[in-house]
Design a protein around this motif. Structure first.
Motif, PDB file in Angstrom:
ATOM      1  N   THR A 130     -21.608  -2.292   7.101  1.00  0.00           N
ATOM      2  CA  THR A 130     -22.387  -2.178   5.883  1.00  0.00           C
ATOM      3  C   THR A 130     -21.688  -2.830   4.700  1.00  0.00           C
ATOM      4  O   THR A 130     -20.530  -2.515   4.419  1.00  0.00           O
ATOM      5  N   PRO A 131     -22.353  -3.729   3.990  1.00  0.00           N
ATOM      6  CA  PRO A 131     -21.770  -4.239   2.747  1.00  0.00           C
ATOM      7  C   PRO A 131     -21.649  -3.108   1.730  1.00  0.00           C
ATOM      8  O   PRO A 131     -22.452  -2.185   1.713  1.00  0.00           O
ATOM      9  N   PHE A 132     -20.644  -3.190   0.906  1.00  0.00           N
ATOM     10  CA  PHE A 132     -20.420  -2.156  -0.116  1.00  0.00           C
ATOM     11  C   PHE A 132     -20.326  -0.777   0.532  1.00  0.00           C
ATOM     12  O   PHE A 132     -20.934   0.180   0.076  1.00  0.00           O
ATOM     13  N   TRP A 133     -19.562  -0.672   1.605  1.00  0.00           N
ATOM     14  CA  TRP A 133     -19.507   0.558   2.397  1.00  0.00           C
ATOM     15  C   TRP A 133     -19.106   1.771   1.568  1.00  0.00           C
ATOM     16  O   TRP A 133     -19.482   2.905   1.888  1.00  0.00           O
ATOM     17  N   TYR A 134     -18.349   1.553   0.513  1.00  0.00           N
ATOM     18  CA  TYR A 134     -17.840   2.671  -0.276  1.00  0.00           C
ATOM     19  C   TYR A 134     -18.971   3.524  -0.850  1.00  0.00           C
ATOM     20  O   TYR A 134     -18.849   4.758  -0.914  1.00  0.00           O
ATOM     21  N   LEU A 135     -20.069   2.894  -1.257  1.00  0.00           N
ATOM     22  CA  LEU A 135     -21.156   3.635  -1.895  1.00  0.00           C
ATOM     23  C   LEU A 135     -21.888   4.551  -0.917  1.00  0.00           C
ATOM     24  O   LEU A 135     -22.060   5.744  -1.201  1.00  0.00           O
ATOM     25  N   PRO A 136     -22.363   4.074   0.241  1.00  0.00           N
ATOM     26  CA  PRO A 136     -22.980   5.016   1.186  1.00  0.00           C
ATOM     27  C   PRO A 136     -21.990   6.048   1.698  1.00  0.00           C
ATOM     28  O   PRO A 136     -22.375   7.185   1.998  1.00  0.00           O
ATOM     29  N   PHE A 137     -20.733   5.676   1.801  1.00  0.00           N
ATOM     30  CA  PHE A 137     -19.698   6.625   2.210  1.00  0.00           C
ATOM     31  C   PHE A 137     -19.637   7.798   1.233  1.00  0.00           C
ATOM     32  O   PHE A 137     -19.606   8.972   1.637  1.00  0.00           O
ATOM     33  N   ILE A 138     -19.637   7.501  -0.073  1.00  0.00           N
ATOM     34  CA  ILE A 138     -19.578   8.557  -1.086  1.00  0.00           C
ATOM     35  C   ILE A 138     -20.868   9.362  -1.109  1.00  0.00           C
ATOM     36  O   ILE A 138     -20.857  10.576  -1.361  1.00  0.00           O
ATOM     37  N   LEU A 139     -22.001   8.713  -0.848  1.00  0.00           N
ATOM     38  CA  LEU A 139     -23.268   9.446  -0.758  1.00  0.00           C
ATOM     39  C   LEU A 139     -23.202  10.508   0.337  1.00  0.00           C
ATOM     40  O   LEU A 139     -23.628  11.646   0.150  1.00  0.00           O
ATOM     41  N   ILE A 140     -22.658  10.135   1.494  1.00  0.00           N
ATOM     42  CA  ILE A 140     -22.501  11.083   2.598  1.00  0.00           C
ATOM     43  C   ILE A 140     -21.515  12.183   2.220  1.00  0.00           C
ATOM     44  O   ILE A 140     -21.761  13.378   2.442  1.00  0.00           O
ATOM     45  N   ALA A 141     -20.386  11.781   1.624  1.00  0.00           N
ATOM     46  CA  ALA A 141     -19.344  12.748   1.267  1.00  0.00           C
ATOM     47  C   ALA A 141     -19.845  13.753   0.235  1.00  0.00           C
ATOM     48  O   ALA A 141     -19.624  14.971   0.373  1.00  0.00           O
ATOM     49  N   ASP A 142     -20.530  13.276  -0.792  1.00  0.00           N
ATOM     50  CA  ASP A 142     -21.053  14.181  -1.822  1.00  0.00           C
ATOM     51  C   ASP A 142     -22.108  15.130  -1.254  1.00  0.00           C
ATOM     52  O   ASP A 142     -22.175  16.303  -1.639  1.00  0.00           O
TER      53      ASP A 142
END
Length: 333
Positions: free
Chosen positions: A106-118
Motif C-alpha cells: 500500500t502506498p502511504f502505508w503509515y496512514l491506513p496503519f494508524i487508522l487500524i491502530a486508532d
C-alpha cells in the motif's frame, strides 16, 4: 480547541526530516537497493524513523482517546480522507502504482496503519481490556500472515499491512502508554533515554537495513554458522526490528529533552515544530518535489529536500486557512 504539545510537534518534525532524507538517498542518490541499503545516512534514517513516527502517533492517541465514538470518527476522518485522496492521485493520476499492486504494498502505508491502530485503541478502551486487545493483535497478525502465505503457497509477506503490524504495532502500544510509564517510573525512563545514544552508537556498526542484510552482516562478524544456533535468527530479527529502533527513539527523546532545556534553541524548536504541525501534507507530497536541477547529487539532494518540506507545508497552511474560513462562514450563517 486544545493547545498543541510543542515537544510532540518537535518530535514529529524531526521524524519527518528523517523520512525526507531517507527517501532522498534512495531516489536521488541512487535507486539501486544494493547501493542505498548500505548507505550510512540511509541506514541511520531507516533504523528508527518510522518506529519513531508510530510511537509519536500512539502517544498522541493515548493522550486524547475517549470511549465516545466521536473521537474515533474524528480521527478516521482526519486521516482517512487525505489518504483516500492521495491514494487516488497516486494510482489514478500519477500512475505510480496500480490498485491491484497496492493491495500487496500500500502506498502511504503509515496512514491506513494508524487508522487500524486508532480503531483498535478505541475498541480496547471501550471494552476496558487495558491494552490486552492491542497486545494480542500482534501475534494474531503474525498468524494470519502465515496462514495467508500457506494458502497462496508463496514465500515472504503477501499482505504488506500484516507485516507492518507485526513490525511496528508494538511501538504504537509503547507510545500509548508512554505518558503513564514516564509518570510512574520517571527516573527509570530518564536513565533509559540517557544510555540510549551510547547503546545506539555501539550497535550501529553491526546494523543493516532489512533482515536478509542483517543476517549476512552477523555472519560476517560472527565467524560461525548461525543457522545451527537455536533461536539465533529470531534474536537477530528482534534486535533489528525492535531493539535498534528503541535505542534510536530513546536517543531522540533525550535530544528533545536537552533542546527544550538549552538556551538559544528557540529558532530550532520553532522550525521543527512548524514541520511537525504539517507532517501529513509533507508526508503525502514530499516525493513530488524531488528533481535534479544541477545534475550533481549533493546540491540536488539539498535543493529537493528544502523544496520537499517548504512547498507541502505551504499547501498545508493554505488548506488549514481555507478550512477555518469555511467554518467561520458556516457559523456566520
Amino acid at each position: 480547541m486544545k493547545k498543541r504539545i510543542e515537544y510532540l510537534d518537535f518530535l514529529k518534525g524531526l521524524a519527518m526530516i528523517l523520512v525526507v532524507i531517507g527517501h532522498l538517498v534512495s531516489q536521488l542518490y541512487t535507486t539501486e537497493p544494493e547501493v542505498y541499503e548500505h548507505n550510512v545516512i540511509f541506514k541511520f534514517c531507516y533504523s528508527f524513523h518510522m518506529p519513531l513516527f508510530v510511537f509519536i502517533s500512539g502517544w498522541v492517541a493515548g493522550l486524547t482517546v475517549k470511549s465516545d465514538v466521536k473521537w474515533l470518527t474524528k480521527r478516521l476522518r482526519s486521516i482517512g480522507i487525505p489518504f483516500i485522496a492521495a491514494f487516488v492521485i497516486w494510482c489514478g493520476i500519477l500512475h505510480r502504482t496500480t490498485f491491484h499492486d497496492s493491495v500487496y504494498r500500500t502506498p502511504f502505508w503509515y496512514l491506513p496503519f494508524i487508522l487500524i491502530a486508532d480503531s483498535l485503541l478505541f475498541i480496547d478502551r471501550k471494552a476496558g481490556t487495558g491494552n490486552i486487545l492491542l497486545i494480542a493483535f500482534i501475534p494474531a497478525a503474525f498468524v494470519a500472515e502465515l496462514l495467508i502465505a500457506d494458502q497462496l503457497n508463496v514465500t515472504g509477506h503477501p499482505v504488506h499491512m500484516l507485516t507492518l503490524i507485526e513490525n511496528f504495532f508494538i511501538f504504537y502500544i509503547l507510545g500509548v502508554n508512554a505518558p503513564a510509564i514516564r509518570k510512574k517510573l520517571p527516573k527509570l525512563t530518564f536513565a533509559a533515554a540517557a544510555v540510549s545514544p551510547f547503546l545506539y552508537a555501539a550497535a550501529f556498526p553491526f546494523y543493516e537495513h532489512g533482515i536478509d542484510n542483517q543476517v549476512e552482516r552477523v555472519r560476517g562478524f560472527s565467524g560461525f554458522d548461525i543457522d545451527k544456533i537455536p533461536f539465533c535468527f529470531g534474536i537477530i530479527a528482534a534486535a533489528n526490528k525492535y531493539i535498534m529502533p528503541l535505542f534510536g527513539i530513546g536517543s531522540v527523546m533525550l535530544i528533545t529533552w536537552l533542546v527544550y532545556r538549552m538556551p538559544y534553541t528557540k529558532l530550532l524548536r520553532t522550525a521543527f515544530q512548524f514541520i511537525g504541525k504539517h507532517t501529513l501534507f509533507i508526508y503525502l507530497l514530499h516525493v513530488e518535489f524531488f528533481f535534479s536541477p544541477t545534475g550533481h547529487t549533493v546540491p540536488d539532494c539539498i535543493i529537493s529536500g528544502i523544496l520537499a518540506v517548504i512547498f507541502p507545508a505551504a499547501i498545508s497552511c493554505l488548506w488549514t486557512l481555507s478550512k477555518r474560513r469555511i467554518v467561520l462562514a458556516a457559523q456566520h450563517h
